[in-house]
Motif scaffolding. Structure first.
Motif, PDB file in Angstrom:
ATOM      1  N   LYS A  19      -3.860   3.620   4.387  1.00 25.36           N
ATOM      2  CA  LYS A  19      -4.862   2.753   3.753  1.00 25.36           C
ATOM      3  C   LYS A  19      -4.205   1.773   2.790  1.00 25.36           C
ATOM      4  O   LYS A  19      -4.587   0.594   2.720  1.00 25.36           O
ATOM      5  CB  LYS A  19      -5.918   3.604   3.028  1.00 25.36           C
ATOM      6  CG  LYS A  19      -6.907   4.279   3.962  1.00 25.36           C
ATOM      7  CD  LYS A  19      -8.100   4.852   3.234  1.00 25.36           C
ATOM      8  CE  LYS A  19      -7.748   6.076   2.441  1.00 25.36           C
ATOM      9  NZ  LYS A  19      -8.950   6.739   1.879  1.00 25.36           N
ATOM     10  N   ASP A  27     -15.787   0.233  -4.396  1.00 28.05           N
ATOM     11  CA  ASP A  27     -14.688   0.132  -3.444  1.00 28.05           C
ATOM     12  C   ASP A  27     -13.681   1.261  -3.667  1.00 28.05           C
ATOM     13  O   ASP A  27     -13.194   1.886  -2.713  1.00 28.05           O
ATOM     14  CB  ASP A  27     -13.968  -1.206  -3.591  1.00 28.05           C
ATOM     15  CG  ASP A  27     -14.803  -2.386  -3.113  1.00 28.05           C
ATOM     16  OD1 ASP A  27     -15.706  -2.182  -2.282  1.00 28.05           O
ATOM     17  OD2 ASP A  27     -14.545  -3.509  -3.593  1.00 28.05           O
ATOM     18  N   THR A  47     -15.907  -2.904   2.044  1.00 29.03           N
ATOM     19  CA  THR A  47     -14.732  -2.613   1.218  1.00 29.03           C
ATOM     20  C   THR A  47     -13.491  -3.275   1.787  1.00 29.03           C
ATOM     21  O   THR A  47     -12.574  -3.636   1.047  1.00 29.03           O
ATOM     22  CB  THR A  47     -14.524  -1.091   1.111  1.00 29.03           C
ATOM     23  OG1 THR A  47     -15.723  -0.491   0.602  1.00 29.03           O
ATOM     24  CG2 THR A  47     -13.371  -0.736   0.194  1.00 29.03           C
ATOM     25  N   MET A  64      -4.288  -2.285   2.887  1.00 29.97           N
ATOM     26  CA  MET A  64      -4.760  -3.140   1.804  1.00 29.97           C
ATOM     27  C   MET A  64      -3.698  -4.161   1.382  1.00 29.97           C
ATOM     28  O   MET A  64      -4.022  -5.267   0.966  1.00 29.97           O
ATOM     29  CB  MET A  64      -5.176  -2.297   0.589  1.00 29.97           C
ATOM     30  CG  MET A  64      -6.282  -1.282   0.851  1.00 29.97           C
ATOM     31  SD  MET A  64      -7.720  -1.919   1.742  1.00 29.97           S
ATOM     32  CE  MET A  64      -8.336  -3.147   0.613  1.00 29.97           C
ATOM     33  N   LEU A 103     -12.516   4.118  -0.996  1.00 31.14           N
ATOM     34  CA  LEU A 103     -11.129   4.229  -0.551  1.00 31.14           C
ATOM     35  C   LEU A 103     -10.468   5.541  -0.960  1.00 31.14           C
ATOM     36  O   LEU A 103      -9.604   6.048  -0.248  1.00 31.14           O
ATOM     37  CB  LEU A 103     -10.316   3.050  -1.095  1.00 31.14           C
ATOM     38  CG  LEU A 103     -10.578   1.708  -0.401  1.00 31.14           C
ATOM     39  CD1 LEU A 103     -10.157   0.553  -1.279  1.00 31.14           C
ATOM     40  CD2 LEU A 103      -9.863   1.656   0.945  1.00 31.14           C
ATOM     41  N   LEU A 141     -15.549   2.000   5.638  1.00 31.41           N
ATOM     42  CA  LEU A 141     -15.088   0.930   4.746  1.00 31.41           C
ATOM     43  C   LEU A 141     -15.556  -0.432   5.233  1.00 31.41           C
ATOM     44  O   LEU A 141     -15.876  -1.313   4.435  1.00 31.41           O
ATOM     45  CB  LEU A 141     -13.556   0.961   4.644  1.00 31.41           C
ATOM     46  CG  LEU A 141     -12.942   2.213   4.010  1.00 31.41           C
ATOM     47  CD1 LEU A 141     -11.429   2.166   4.090  1.00 31.41           C
ATOM     48  CD2 LEU A 141     -13.399   2.373   2.564  1.00 31.41           C
TER      49      LEU A 141
END
Length: 299
Positions: A100, A12, A147, A104, A16, A142
């Motif tokens: 990003k 992951d 992910t 998250m 990322l 992703l």
């Protein structure tokens, strides 16, 4: 049950950050830049703080800082250096990393602060091409690699959608300067990826044309109603995940049969256009491989 992802595998982190898992392991072993947690079977996993740190380190590394030097900095120094870099240059990579991270953490404030920083330096068009398109491309990867979850994708997509809609609203109050044709923008049935089509709506309005935006899951037979109201129409269809590969040519064929005539144009864009039999339909349709290519074709 809470299925929001807040722990990550080393794969992951690779997806990322763009840093290979092998390199991350070397950086851990040699420089102790991250301290992974371990499962009972000794498999590494990481939390959001580790992800944030790695994204910051990646930015510094991309701007010439040696990893051996970064490793000597106290924890509070790395974010400060990142802030110094981003305040002195227009950093596309930083913006993508920040978006990003906002995704998250479901951090709307970080998204808005990053966007406001960008819009103070760039035009909306530059932001879309330089930041949003690469970001959406990464989101696709992703998603495919598990992910991110649907919640992550919907969160960031909705915020981007808001920014496009704001730009569209500014133009909708203006009287069209080009009245020789109307652009009708829609997605096939069960196609939900709308951001590219929304941006094309913005660009078409910007060029002074009237647009009819119909959005997601529009049956072809309903498009026929538009021909009763307008003499010259360009229909734009954005094919990302639908129709299925085996049905793409049937979809195009049906649109030709029900919509095409001498005063009508059919334009197609999206990842599925590579499956269109262009030789079979070449005299009746136009296919575009990118948003910029289609935009350049709007006279």
């Amino acid at each position: 049950m809470n299925n929001i992802k807040n722990i990550f595998s080393i794969k992951d982190l690779e997806n990322l950050s763009g840093i290979k898992a092998h390199t991350i392991r070397i950086w851990e072993k040699r420089y102790n830049i991250l301290e992974p947690m371990r499962t009972d079977t000794n498999i590494r996993y990481y939390d959001l703080a580790s992800l944030q740190k790695l994204l910051n380190i990646t930015l510094l590394h991309d701007h010439g800082y040696k990893i051996s030097k970064i490793a000597t900095y106290p924890p509070e120094t790395i974010p400060k250096l990142v802030q110094d870099i981003t305040s002195n240059i227009n950093s596309q990579n930083h913006a993508i990393s920040a978006f990003k991270m906002a995704m998250m953490n479901f951090d709307q404030e970080l998204f808005l602060n990053t966007y406001n920083w960008l819009i103070a330096e760039k035009s909306f068009k530059e932001i879309f091409y330089q930041v949003f398109i690469p970001l959406m491309t990464e989101l696709g990867i992703l998603w495919q690699t598990d992910t991110i979850t649907p919640a992550h994708e919907h969160f960031i997509s909705y915020l981007i959608r808001q920014k496009i809609l704001i730009q569209i609203e500014k133009l909708q109050g203006l009287k069209p300067s080009n009245n020789d044709k109307v652009f009708v923008l829609s997605l096939p049935m069960n196609e939900i990826h709308e951001l590219g089509l929304m941006y094309l709506n913005y660009e078409t309005l910007l060029k002074g044309y009237k647009t009819i935006y119909l959005g997601a899951s529009m049956p072809i037979e309903n498009l026929m109603d538009l021909k009763k109201h307008f003499d010259s129409i360009i229909f734009i269809s954005y094919l990302t995940i639908k129709p299925d590969i085996d049905s793409v040519n049937d979809y195009v064929s049906q649109m030709i049969q029900e919509l095409w005539d001498e005063s009508t144009q059919l334009w197609y864009i999206g990842s599925k256009v590579e499956y269109i039999s262009s030789d079979e339909f070449s005299d009746k349709i136009q296919v575009f491989n990118s948003i910029s290519q289609l935009v350049d074709h709007i006279e």
